[in-house]
Design a protein around this motif. Structure first.
Motif, PDB file in Angstrom:
ATOM      1  N   SER A 247     -25.743   0.227  14.647  1.00 35.91           N
ATOM      2  CA  SER A 247     -24.388  -0.081  14.181  1.00 35.91           C
ATOM      3  C   SER A 247     -24.205  -1.578  13.972  1.00 35.91           C
ATOM      4  CB  SER A 247     -23.358   0.430  15.181  1.00 35.91           C
ATOM      5  OG  SER A 247     -23.457   1.822  15.305  1.00 35.91           O
ATOM      6  N   ILE A 248     -24.694  -2.375  14.894  1.00 34.34           N
ATOM      7  CA  ILE A 248     -24.591  -3.835  14.764  1.00 34.34           C
ATOM      8  C   ILE A 248     -25.373  -4.310  13.543  1.00 34.34           C
ATOM      9  CG2 ILE A 248     -25.231  -6.038  15.843  1.00 34.34           C
ATOM     10  CD1 ILE A 248     -24.577  -4.691  18.548  1.00 34.34           C
ATOM     11  N   PHE A 249     -26.575  -3.780  13.358  1.00 31.51           N
ATOM     12  CA  PHE A 249     -27.389  -4.144  12.202  1.00 31.51           C
ATOM     13  C   PHE A 249     -26.685  -3.761  10.897  1.00 31.51           C
ATOM     14  CE2 PHE A 249     -30.845  -3.256   9.164  1.00 31.51           C
ATOM     15  CZ  PHE A 249     -31.413  -4.511   9.114  1.00 31.51           C
ATOM     16  N   THR A 250     -26.064  -2.615  10.855  1.00 32.73           N
ATOM     17  CA  THR A 250     -25.345  -2.169   9.667  1.00 32.73           C
ATOM     18  C   THR A 250     -24.186  -3.109   9.343  1.00 32.73           C
ATOM     19  OG1 THR A 250     -25.942   0.125  10.129  1.00 32.73           O
ATOM     20  CG2 THR A 250     -24.085  -0.247   8.640  1.00 32.73           C
ATOM     21  N   VAL A 251     -23.456  -3.534  10.345  1.00 33.99           N
ATOM     22  CA  VAL A 251     -22.341  -4.463  10.131  1.00 33.99           C
ATOM     23  C   VAL A 251     -22.854  -5.805   9.629  1.00 33.99           C
ATOM     24  CG1 VAL A 251     -20.517  -5.757  11.308  1.00 33.99           C
ATOM     25  CG2 VAL A 251     -20.807  -3.317  11.763  1.00 33.99           C
ATOM     26  N   ILE A 252     -23.954  -6.287  10.187  1.00 37.10           N
ATOM     27  CA  ILE A 252     -24.528  -7.568   9.746  1.00 37.10           C
ATOM     28  C   ILE A 252     -24.966  -7.485   8.285  1.00 37.10           C
ATOM     29  CG2 ILE A 252     -26.476  -9.146  10.066  1.00 37.10           C
ATOM     30  CD1 ILE A 252     -26.229  -8.589  13.080  1.00 37.10           C
ATOM     31  N   ILE A 253     -25.640  -6.422   7.903  1.00 39.19           N
ATOM     32  CA  ILE A 253     -26.084  -6.255   6.519  1.00 39.19           C
ATOM     33  C   ILE A 253     -24.887  -6.142   5.571  1.00 39.19           C
ATOM     34  CG2 ILE A 253     -27.315  -4.707   4.942  1.00 39.19           C
ATOM     35  CD1 ILE A 253     -29.113  -6.434   6.692  1.00 39.19           C
ATOM     36  N   PHE A 254     -23.848  -5.434   5.990  1.00 41.62           N
ATOM     37  CA  PHE A 254     -22.654  -5.296   5.160  1.00 41.62           C
ATOM     38  C   PHE A 254     -21.975  -6.648   4.943  1.00 41.62           C
ATOM     39  CE2 PHE A 254     -18.052  -4.394   4.733  1.00 41.62           C
ATOM     40  CZ  PHE A 254     -18.091  -3.731   3.520  1.00 41.62           C
ATOM     41  N   VAL A 255     -21.866  -7.439   6.002  1.00 34.46           N
ATOM     42  CA  VAL A 255     -21.256  -8.766   5.884  1.00 34.46           C
ATOM     43  C   VAL A 255     -22.101  -9.656   4.969  1.00 34.46           C
ATOM     44  CG1 VAL A 255     -20.692 -10.859   7.188  1.00 34.46           C
ATOM     45  CG2 VAL A 255     -20.004  -8.624   8.059  1.00 34.46           C
ATOM     46  N   ALA A 256     -23.436  -9.575   5.088  1.00 33.86           N
ATOM     47  CA  ALA A 256     -24.302 -10.361   4.211  1.00 33.86           C
ATOM     48  C   ALA A 256     -24.138  -9.933   2.751  1.00 33.86           C
ATOM     49  CB  ALA A 256     -25.754 -10.202   4.648  1.00 33.86           C
ATOM     50  N   PHE A 257     -24.007  -8.642   2.510  1.00 32.27           N
ATOM     51  CA  PHE A 257     -23.801  -8.147   1.151  1.00 32.27           C
ATOM     52  C   PHE A 257     -22.486  -8.657   0.568  1.00 32.27           C
ATOM     53  CE2 PHE A 257     -21.948  -4.918  -1.661  1.00 32.27           C
ATOM     54  CZ  PHE A 257     -22.891  -4.938  -2.682  1.00 32.27           C
ATOM     55  N   ILE A 258     -21.423  -8.587   1.344  1.00 28.44           N
ATOM     56  CA  ILE A 258     -20.122  -9.083   0.879  1.00 28.44           C
ATOM     57  C   ILE A 258     -20.201 -10.586   0.611  1.00 28.44           C
ATOM     58  CG2 ILE A 258     -17.700  -9.424   1.548  1.00 28.44           C
ATOM     59  CD1 ILE A 258     -18.431  -6.543   0.722  1.00 28.44           C
TER      60      ILE A 258
ATOM     61  N   LEU B 293     -22.839 -12.276  -0.309  1.00 25.38           N
ATOM     62  CA  LEU B 293     -23.601 -12.460  -1.537  1.00 25.38           C
ATOM     63  C   LEU B 293     -22.752 -12.163  -2.769  1.00 25.38           C
ATOM     64  CD1 LEU B 293     -26.404 -13.021  -2.793  1.00 25.38           C
ATOM     65  CD2 LEU B 293     -26.779 -10.554  -2.683  1.00 25.38           C
ATOM     66  N   VAL B 294     -21.978 -11.110  -2.726  1.00 28.47           N
ATOM     67  CA  VAL B 294     -21.110 -10.760  -3.848  1.00 28.47           C
ATOM     68  C   VAL B 294     -20.075 -11.858  -4.078  1.00 28.47           C
ATOM     69  CG1 VAL B 294     -19.331  -9.148  -4.634  1.00 28.47           C
ATOM     70  CG2 VAL B 294     -21.461  -8.277  -3.677  1.00 28.47           C
ATOM     71  N   VAL B 295     -19.496 -12.369  -3.023  1.00 29.50           N
ATOM     72  CA  VAL B 295     -18.512 -13.457  -3.152  1.00 29.50           C
ATOM     73  C   VAL B 295     -19.180 -14.692  -3.736  1.00 29.50           C
ATOM     74  CG1 VAL B 295     -17.086 -15.061  -1.817  1.00 29.50           C
ATOM     75  CG2 VAL B 295     -16.958 -12.608  -1.371  1.00 29.50           C
ATOM     76  N   TRP B 296     -20.376 -15.016  -3.258  1.00 30.59           N
ATOM     77  CA  TRP B 296     -21.080 -16.197  -3.750  1.00 30.59           C
ATOM     78  C   TRP B 296     -21.415 -16.055  -5.232  1.00 30.59           C
ATOM     79  CZ3 TRP B 296     -26.437 -16.737  -5.094  1.00 30.59           C
ATOM     80  CH2 TRP B 296     -26.829 -18.044  -5.344  1.00 30.59           C
ATOM     81  N   LEU B 297     -21.789 -14.861  -5.652  1.00 29.69           N
ATOM     82  CA  LEU B 297     -22.180 -14.670  -7.042  1.00 29.69           C
ATOM     83  C   LEU B 297     -21.006 -14.633  -8.003  1.00 29.69           C
ATOM     84  CD1 LEU B 297     -24.986 -11.986  -6.712  1.00 29.69           C
ATOM     85  CD2 LEU B 297     -25.244 -14.358  -7.399  1.00 29.69           C
ATOM     86  N   PHE B 298     -19.924 -13.981  -7.620  1.00 30.38           N
ATOM     87  CA  PHE B 298     -18.852 -13.709  -8.574  1.00 30.38           C
ATOM     88  C   PHE B 298     -17.576 -14.521  -8.359  1.00 30.38           C
ATOM     89  CE2 PHE B 298     -21.361  -9.743  -8.624  1.00 30.38           C
ATOM     90  CZ  PHE B 298     -21.760  -9.812  -9.940  1.00 30.38           C
ATOM     91  N   ALA B 299     -17.301 -14.952  -7.159  1.00 31.69           N
ATOM     92  CA  ALA B 299     -16.034 -15.633  -6.912  1.00 31.69           C
ATOM     93  C   ALA B 299     -16.087 -17.106  -7.320  1.00 31.69           C
ATOM     94  CB  ALA B 299     -15.634 -15.519  -5.446  1.00 31.69           C
ATOM     95  N   PHE B 300     -17.221 -17.726  -7.114  1.00 29.12           N
ATOM     96  CA  PHE B 300     -17.340 -19.133  -7.461  1.00 29.12           C
ATOM     97  C   PHE B 300     -17.721 -19.262  -8.931  1.00 29.12           C
ATOM     98  CE2 PHE B 300     -18.671 -19.082  -2.883  1.00 29.12           C
ATOM     99  CZ  PHE B 300     -17.481 -19.573  -2.400  1.00 29.12           C
ATOM    100  N   LYS B 301     -17.392 -20.379  -9.511  1.00 25.44           N
ATOM    101  CA  LYS B 301     -17.685 -20.612 -10.927  1.00 25.44           C
ATOM    102  C   LYS B 301     -19.125 -21.108 -11.063  1.00 25.44           C
ATOM    103  CE  LYS B 301     -13.513 -19.609 -12.027  1.00 25.44           C
ATOM    104  NZ  LYS B 301     -13.207 -18.275 -12.423  1.00 25.44           N
ATOM    105  N   ARG B 302     -20.078 -20.197 -10.991  1.00 27.05           N
ATOM    106  CA  ARG B 302     -21.488 -20.550 -11.032  1.00 27.05           C
ATOM    107  C   ARG B 302     -22.150 -20.143 -12.348  1.00 27.05           C
ATOM    108  NH1 ARG B 302     -23.712 -22.406  -6.628  1.00 27.05           N
ATOM    109  NH2 ARG B 302     -25.732 -21.702  -7.351  1.00 27.05           N
ATOM    110  N   LYS B 303     -21.385 -19.717 -13.321  1.00 22.42           N
ATOM    111  CA  LYS B 303     -21.961 -19.244 -14.576  1.00 22.42           C
ATOM    112  C   LYS B 303     -22.804 -20.309 -15.269  1.00 22.42           C
ATOM    113  CE  LYS B 303     -20.847 -16.912 -18.899  1.00 22.42           C
ATOM    114  NZ  LYS B 303     -22.188 -16.510 -19.093  1.00 22.42           N
TER     115      LYS B 303
END
Length: 59
Positions: A8-19, A21-31
Motif C-alpha cells: 500500500s505504501i509503495f502504491t501511494v509513492i508511485i501514484f504521487v510520483a506519477f502525479i 510527473l504529469v504536473v511537471w510535463l503539462f502544468a509548466f510552460k515547457r513546450k
C-alpha cells in the motif's frame, strides 16, 4: 509491517510520483524545451549531404 502495508505504501509513492510527473510535463510552460529536444535528431542531417557534396566535387 506485513506485505499488505508495504504494498500500500509503495502504491501511494508511485501514484504521487506519477502525479508529479504529469504536473511537471503539462502544468509548466515547457513546450519550447520539448520542441527543441524533439528537433535534435534532425541536427545531423546536413553533415551527410555536405560529405556527399565534397565527394562529388573531387570527381
Amino acid at each position: 509491517m506485513d506485505f499488505v502495508t508495504v504494498h500500500s505504501i509503495f502504491t501511494v509513492i508511485i501514484f504521487v510520483a506519477f502525479i508529479g510527473l504529469v504536473v511537471w510535463l503539462f502544468a509548466f510552460k515547457r513546450k519550447p524545451d520539448f520542441d527543441q529536444v524533439a528537433n535534435v535528431i534532425f541536427a545531423d542531417d546536413k553533415k551527410p549531404q555536405q560529405k556527399q557534396q565534397q565527394e562529388s566535387d573531387h570527381e
